[in-house]
Write a protein that holds these residues in place. Structure first.
Motif, PDB file in Angstrom:
ATOM      1  N   PHE A 196      -2.871  -6.584   0.743  1.00  0.00           N
ATOM      2  CA  PHE A 196      -3.920  -7.097  -0.163  1.00  0.00           C
ATOM      3  C   PHE A 196      -3.437  -8.343  -0.910  1.00  0.00           C
ATOM      4  O   PHE A 196      -3.808  -8.576  -2.049  1.00  0.00           O
ATOM      5  N   ALA A 231       7.280   2.469   6.242  1.00  0.00           N
ATOM      6  CA  ALA A 231       6.045   3.127   5.852  1.00  0.00           C
ATOM      7  C   ALA A 231       4.893   2.200   6.230  1.00  0.00           C
ATOM      8  O   ALA A 231       4.201   1.635   5.395  1.00  0.00           O
ATOM      9  N   MET A 291      -6.701  -3.821  -9.197  1.00  0.00           N
ATOM     10  CA  MET A 291      -5.947  -2.633  -8.772  1.00  0.00           C
ATOM     11  C   MET A 291      -4.853  -3.004  -7.772  1.00  0.00           C
ATOM     12  O   MET A 291      -3.740  -2.484  -7.843  1.00  0.00           O
ATOM     13  N   SER A 292      -5.156  -3.918  -6.844  1.00  0.00           N
ATOM     14  CA  SER A 292      -4.102  -4.278  -5.886  1.00  0.00           C
ATOM     15  C   SER A 292      -3.007  -5.084  -6.589  1.00  0.00           C
ATOM     16  O   SER A 292      -1.831  -4.996  -6.226  1.00  0.00           O
ATOM     17  N   GLN A 318      -0.707  -2.613  -8.014  1.00  0.00           N
ATOM     18  CA  GLN A 318       0.169  -2.022  -6.993  1.00  0.00           C
ATOM     19  C   GLN A 318       1.326  -2.966  -6.662  1.00  0.00           C
ATOM     20  O   GLN A 318       2.472  -2.545  -6.567  1.00  0.00           O
ATOM     21  N   ILE A 373       0.838  -1.208   0.000  1.00  0.00           N
ATOM     22  CA  ILE A 373       0.000   0.000   0.000  1.00  0.00           C
ATOM     23  C   ILE A 373       0.871   1.255   0.000  1.00  0.00           C
ATOM     24  O   ILE A 373       0.595   2.221  -0.705  1.00  0.00           O
ATOM     25  N   THR A 374       1.938   1.231   0.800  1.00  0.00           N
ATOM     26  CA  THR A 374       2.724   2.452   0.972  1.00  0.00           C
ATOM     27  C   THR A 374       3.892   2.578  -0.003  1.00  0.00           C
ATOM     28  O   THR A 374       4.285   3.688  -0.354  1.00  0.00           O
ATOM     29  N   LYS A 391       7.546   8.661  -5.920  1.00  0.00           N
ATOM     30  CA  LYS A 391       8.305   9.849  -5.496  1.00  0.00           C
ATOM     31  C   LYS A 391       9.799   9.683  -5.775  1.00  0.00           C
ATOM     32  O   LYS A 391      10.485  10.634  -6.139  1.00  0.00           O
ATOM     33  N   LYS A 433      -6.033  -9.185  -4.190  1.00  0.00           N
ATOM     34  CA  LYS A 433      -7.469  -9.422  -4.108  1.00  0.00           C
ATOM     35  C   LYS A 433      -8.229  -8.900  -5.315  1.00  0.00           C
ATOM     36  O   LYS A 433      -9.351  -9.304  -5.560  1.00  0.00           O
ATOM     37  N   ASP A 434      -7.661  -7.961  -6.058  1.00  0.00           N
ATOM     38  CA  ASP A 434      -8.357  -7.466  -7.247  1.00  0.00           C
ATOM     39  C   ASP A 434      -7.326  -6.871  -8.215  1.00  0.00           C
ATOM     40  O   ASP A 434      -6.126  -6.868  -7.926  1.00  0.00           O
ATOM     41  N   SER A 455       4.998   7.466   3.203  1.00  0.00           N
ATOM     42  CA  SER A 455       5.668   7.048   1.976  1.00  0.00           C
ATOM     43  C   SER A 455       6.758   8.033   1.550  1.00  0.00           C
ATOM     44  O   SER A 455       7.764   7.626   0.972  1.00  0.00           O
ATOM     45  N   PRO A 482       4.132   1.846  -3.285  1.00  0.00           N
ATOM     46  CA  PRO A 482       3.900   2.443  -4.603  1.00  0.00           C
ATOM     47  C   PRO A 482       4.051   3.976  -4.617  1.00  0.00           C
ATOM     48  O   PRO A 482       4.625   4.537  -5.553  1.00  0.00           O
ATOM     49  N   ILE A 483       3.568   4.641  -3.567  1.00  0.00           N
ATOM     50  CA  ILE A 483       3.698   6.106  -3.514  1.00  0.00           C
ATOM     51  C   ILE A 483       5.173   6.479  -3.354  1.00  0.00           C
ATOM     52  O   ILE A 483       5.671   7.408  -3.993  1.00  0.00           O
TER      53      ILE A 483
END
Ligand code: SF4
Lengths: 167, 421
Positions: free
Chosen positions: B69, B124, B76-77, B80, B39-40, B47, B73-74, B143, B42-43
């Motif tokens: 995730f 992060a 979009m994840s 990522q 989750i963290t 950067k 799970k889908d 992040s 990718p940002i």
């Protein structure tokens, strides 16, 4: 910093990062996508009401919980110009300055009313209620944080240290 | 005369390259590990690239663990995780975990000896503070901090004041590290240690396993703290000696170090604790929980997903079944925990009890997947947060408990102590 003007959207104490942006939306980090769900579980109509430049005003420990930078990103992308709270959770505080969202600690934040029209002068550290002319003091922003804000966030601040020498 | 310092101040001074630091001082410190997740990271990666950086400061010291995730799970994840995977490969990172190698980051790193006593870790992820259980200074960041640390190998930090918590007395049966930390948060509140370091000590802490100490430090952030720490000792040495692949340092607080507060608890009469919705500070002893029907029980997470936790739950579940109204979900935090649980016969106990056994993942802990609550449902969980909507619908509820209480609650279909069985 310029003087900010906008309306107040009030929230309570301990507003956590799940309320600011729920984990179910964290499969993306697109600011515009995140903005659509900003504060959704605390107030489902918030994004409909918020106007560019408005303020979030809250009680103590705003932003507690997760380290997700998606929280300040969502707030900024929703158009909020500044978050004013009695106190902030530390990772949120850090993240906000690192990514360039203005946040102000105001001991009397509890007295600021929902819908109030405010004028915020961050340099002077004064918040003014435009209708009642009542003023509130904010805690001075530490010099290092001011530098971060001025440079436009942490990445710009470390700019000169960015090299290809590591390779 | 050297300035007396706390363990936290000593670690920070060592990493800032100075002989001493004082609370409130702003330092730039060298990091031993910079951590990110699906989750963290990718940002942080975006950067990193935007800044035009070439390579990470040290490919052994940047660790990326997709666990929130995953298994993805889908779509979009999956995108990522792919972005993180591509970066890990491009940078040739030594420690990239995926698929059957991956688990909940804060359970995985100590187990693999990737964090050692005396380290300075930034991650992060807010529960990065877990590594304090090993005698490291570890703190959660965002992040952008991760991006900067990946480039420079440094982080800016304000030296925190420390609060010393002294736990006296022997623990009652079924009372675990989780109860000590829930009780503490109940006492000082979710902002009771804001911007501060929590130092856990006293006989009850010395008696905890390393796993238990990780559980305590894990929830320091739930009291608003920057970090939590336990001074390393023989138990730490036993845990780390065969795992560590680099030298480590045992730091200890000086006798006359300064604390913002010193708080002492006699925990000999302490009962298992329950944190009621919607804040970890809403704690009560289990005997005062009343009748609270439960629909889902989750045993797992970076707080309580280690082998000790599964053993504790299995002791309660042995020869018993979860109530028909309860979905019991057991999530070993790492592949190694999964294997141990299997080899020790715990899976048979869980399956006989009617449990679903999940692959290692954060899953429902953050309301990601693998057990999301519907409107009006209640979960008893060994996780660390019970915020509004944390595990699903905004009108669902999470009660935080230790693994034995979670297991007993599964059997009785309501919040319950193992003593009631
Ligand atoms: S298990 Fe839960 S608290 Fe721990 S890292 Fe995963 S989501 Fe965060």
């Amino acid at each position: 910093m310029e003087i900010l003007q906008g309306r107040v959207h009030r929230f309570g104490d301990d507003i956590d990062t799940d309320l600011i942006i729920a984990a179910r939306y964290l499969n993306t980090s697109e600011p515009a996508e995140l903005a659509k769900h900003c504060m959704e579980d605390a107030d489902p109509d918030f994004v409909k009401r918020v106007k560019p430049g408005d303020f979030i005003v809250a009680g103590k420990n705003f932003g507690c919980g997760s380290s997700r930078e998606h929280a300040p990103i969502a707030i900024k992308a929703a158009g909020v110009s500044c978050v004013i709270a009695k106190s902030f959770a530390r990772i949120f505080y850090r993240n906000a300055f690192n990514m360039g969202l203005l946040i102000l600690e105001c001991p009397d934040a509890d007295q600021i009313e929902e819908g109030a029209n405010l004028m915020v002068d961050a340099d002077m550290g004064v918040i003014t209620d435009k209708a009642s002319r009542k003023t509130y003091r904010v805690t001075a922003i530490p010099p290092f944080m001011q530098e971060l804000l001025k440079s436009g966030g942490l990445m710009a601040h470390i700019g000169k240290k960015i090299t290809h020498d590591n390779c | 005369m050297p300035v007396p310092m706390t363990i936290t101040e000593k670690i920070l001074a060592a990493h800032a390259g100075v002989s001493s630091v004082r609370p409130g001082e702003l330092i730039t410190a060298r990091v031993d590990i910079a951590l990110g997740n699906d989750i963290t990271a990718p940002i942080a990666i975006a950067k990193f690239k935007e800044a035009g950086a070439g390579c990470v400061f040290d490919r052994d010291k940047v660790i990326l663990v997709p666990d929130h995730f995953t298994p993805t799970k889908d779509i979009m994840s999956a995108m990522q995780v792919k972005a993180v995977r591509d970066f890990a490969r491009e940078q040739n990172l030594t420690h990239w975990f995926e698929g059957g190698d991956s688990g909940v980051e804060h359970a995985l790193l100590p187990e693999k000896g990737l964090v050692v006593p005396g380290d300075l870790v930034i991650g992060a992820d807010s529960h990065t503070c877990t590594y304090g259980g090993l005698g490291a200074f570890a703190t959660g960041s965002g992040s952008t901090d991760l991006a900067a640390a990946m480039i420079t190998g440094e982080v800016w930090l304000k030296v925190p004041q420390s609060i010393k918590f002294i736990y006296k007395g022997a623990l009652q049966p079924w009372v675990e590290a989780k109860d000590l930390i829930l009780y503490t948060i109940g006492d000082i509140g979710v902002d009771g240690a804001l911007y501060q370091a929590m130092e856990f000590c006293g006989p009850a802490i010395e008696g905890l396993s390393l796993e238990g100490r990780l559980t305590m430090a894990n929830m320091a952030v739930e009291a608003g703290a920057k970090s939590g720490i336990v001074a390393p000792d023989e138990i730490t040495r036993k845990y780390i000696q065969d795992r560590a692949r680099r030298p480590y340092t045992f730091y200890a607080s000086d006798q006359d170090a300064e604390y913002a507060r010193i708080i002492e608890y006699d925990v000999s009469g302490l009962e298992p604790q329950v944190a009621f919705p919607h804040l970890p500070e809403n704690t009560r002893p289990i005997s005062q929980a009343g009748t609270v029907p439960i629909h889902q029980v989750v045993i797992g997470s970076c707080t309580n997903g280690r082998i000790e936790d599964l053993q504790s739950a299995a002791r309660v579940l042995l020869g018993r079944k979860a109530d028909k109204s309860v979905r019991l979900i057991v999530i070993p935090a790492t592949p190694a925990v999964y294997r141990q649980a299997m080899e020790q016969g715990l899976f048979a106990i869980f399956l006989d009890a009617g449990a679903v056994i999940s692959p290692p993942t954060c899953g429902p802990c953050l309301g990601g997947h693998m057990g999301i609550l519907a409107k009006g449902e209640r979960a008893a969980a060994t996780t660390n947060r019970n915020f509004v909507g944390r595990m699903g619908h905004v009108e669902s509820e999470v009660y935080l408990v230790n693994p034995a209480v979670a297991a007993a609650s599964a059997v009785l279909g309501r919040l319950a102590s193992p003593d009631e069985l």
